[in-house]
Design a protein around this motif. Structure first.
Motif, short mmCIF file in Angstrom:
data_model
loop_
_atom_site.label_atom_id
_atom_site.label_comp_id
_atom_site.label_asym_id
_atom_site.label_seq_id
_atom_site.Cartn_x
_atom_site.Cartn_y
_atom_site.Cartn_z
N ASP A 13 0.83 -1.21 0.00
CA ASP A 13 0.00 0.00 0.00
C ASP A 13 0.86 1.26 0.00
O ASP A 13 0.50 2.26 -0.60
CB ASP A 13 -0.94 0.03 1.21
N ASP A 14 2.02 1.20 0.67
CA ASP A 14 2.94 2.34 0.68
C ASP A 14 3.54 2.56 -0.70
O ASP A 14 3.70 3.69 -1.15
CB ASP A 14 4.04 2.15 1.71
N VAL A 15 3.86 1.48 -1.38
CA VAL A 15 4.39 1.57 -2.74
C VAL A 15 3.32 2.16 -3.66
O VAL A 15 3.60 3.05 -4.47
CB VAL A 15 4.86 0.20 -3.26
N VAL A 16 2.09 1.69 -3.51
CA VAL A 16 0.98 2.20 -4.32
C VAL A 16 0.84 3.70 -4.11
O VAL A 16 0.74 4.47 -5.08
CB VAL A 16 -0.35 1.47 -3.97
N ALA A 17 0.83 4.14 -2.85
CA ALA A 17 0.70 5.57 -2.57
C ALA A 17 1.85 6.37 -3.18
O ALA A 17 1.63 7.45 -3.75
CB ALA A 17 0.64 5.80 -1.06
N ALA A 18 3.06 5.84 -3.11
CA ALA A 18 4.22 6.53 -3.68
C ALA A 18 4.11 6.62 -5.20
O ALA A 18 4.35 7.69 -5.78
CB ALA A 18 5.51 5.82 -3.27
N VAL A 22 3.61 10.15 -7.68
CA VAL A 22 4.55 10.64 -8.69
C VAL A 22 4.05 10.42 -10.12
O VAL A 22 4.81 10.60 -11.07
CB VAL A 22 5.96 10.03 -8.51
N THR A 23 2.78 10.04 -10.25
CA THR A 23 2.19 9.88 -11.57
C THR A 23 0.90 10.69 -11.63
O THR A 23 0.39 11.16 -10.61
CB THR A 23 1.87 8.40 -11.87
N GLY A 30 -4.22 3.81 -15.46
CA GLY A 30 -4.48 2.56 -14.74
C GLY A 30 -4.19 2.62 -13.26
O GLY A 30 -4.66 1.79 -12.49
N LEU A 31 -3.40 3.62 -12.86
CA LEU A 31 -3.05 3.77 -11.46
C LEU A 31 -3.97 4.72 -10.71
O LEU A 31 -3.82 4.90 -9.50
CB LEU A 31 -1.61 4.27 -11.33
#
Length: 178
Positions: A13-18, A22-23, A30-31
């Motif tokens: 979830d932390d990776v998803v938030a990061a 930045v996108t 898609g994100l």
């Protein structure tokens, strides 16, 4: 289990938030399916968007795994947006690198249990039966995909025996649930 193995835990979830930070929706649609209000969408559409988001995050998971393969510290990557397809690739890449990469998917298909979990975790959110139904459907999708990739699936309950059942599934590489 991560503590026993002295493994670094990556909460996806932390990776998803990061990655989302930045996108943009324009550059990586898609994100960003859930950037707006999705409360009026049909549950089937929300499920479809959840699956699409998870698939869009496959490169991020593989980036994390590839990075972890460069160090000797074990890691556990956990989260809802990990797809069995990406996990299967990670397992193959780990084997090619001479490293043990394993995957297991937990399954909870009871919307009532999921709603109860939400109520404990988010008591001020009110009734979340519809969200729980979507989560149960997503869990069934993950379980089916994991089985099709030969990855173990373990029922989330009973909770007291979960660690032992996960350990057994990882050691045997078998599927325990639908």
């Amino acid at each position: 289990m991560a503590e026993e193995a002295k493994a670094f835990v990556v909460e996806f979830d932390d990776v998803v938030a990061a990655v989302q930070a930045v996108t943009t929706a324009r550059g990586h649609p898609g994100l960003h399916h859930f950037d707006g209000d999705v409360s009026r969408l049909a549950p089937a559409r929300v499920l479809e968007l959840q699956i699409a988001t998870a698939r869009a995050l496959d490169p991020a998971l593989l980036g994390v795994v590839r990075n972890r393969l460069t160090v000797d510290v074990p890691a556990v990557v956990e989260g809802d947006y990990l797809t069995p397809a990406a996990a299967a690739i990670a397992v193959r890449e780990g084997a090619a690198a001479g490293r043990a990469v394993r995957a297991v998917f937990l399954h909870e298909g009871d919307p009532g249990q999921i709603a109860a979990n939400y109520a404990c975790r988010e008591p001020d959110e009110g009734d979340q039966a519809e969200r729980a139904g979507i989560s149960a459907a997503y869990s069934r999708w993950l379980a089916g995909q994991a089985a099709s990739h030969g990855l173990p699936v373990v029922e989330a309950r009973p909770w007291p025996t979960l660690t032992a059942r996960v350990r057994q599934a990882l050691n045997q590489g078998r599927t325990d649930a639908a």
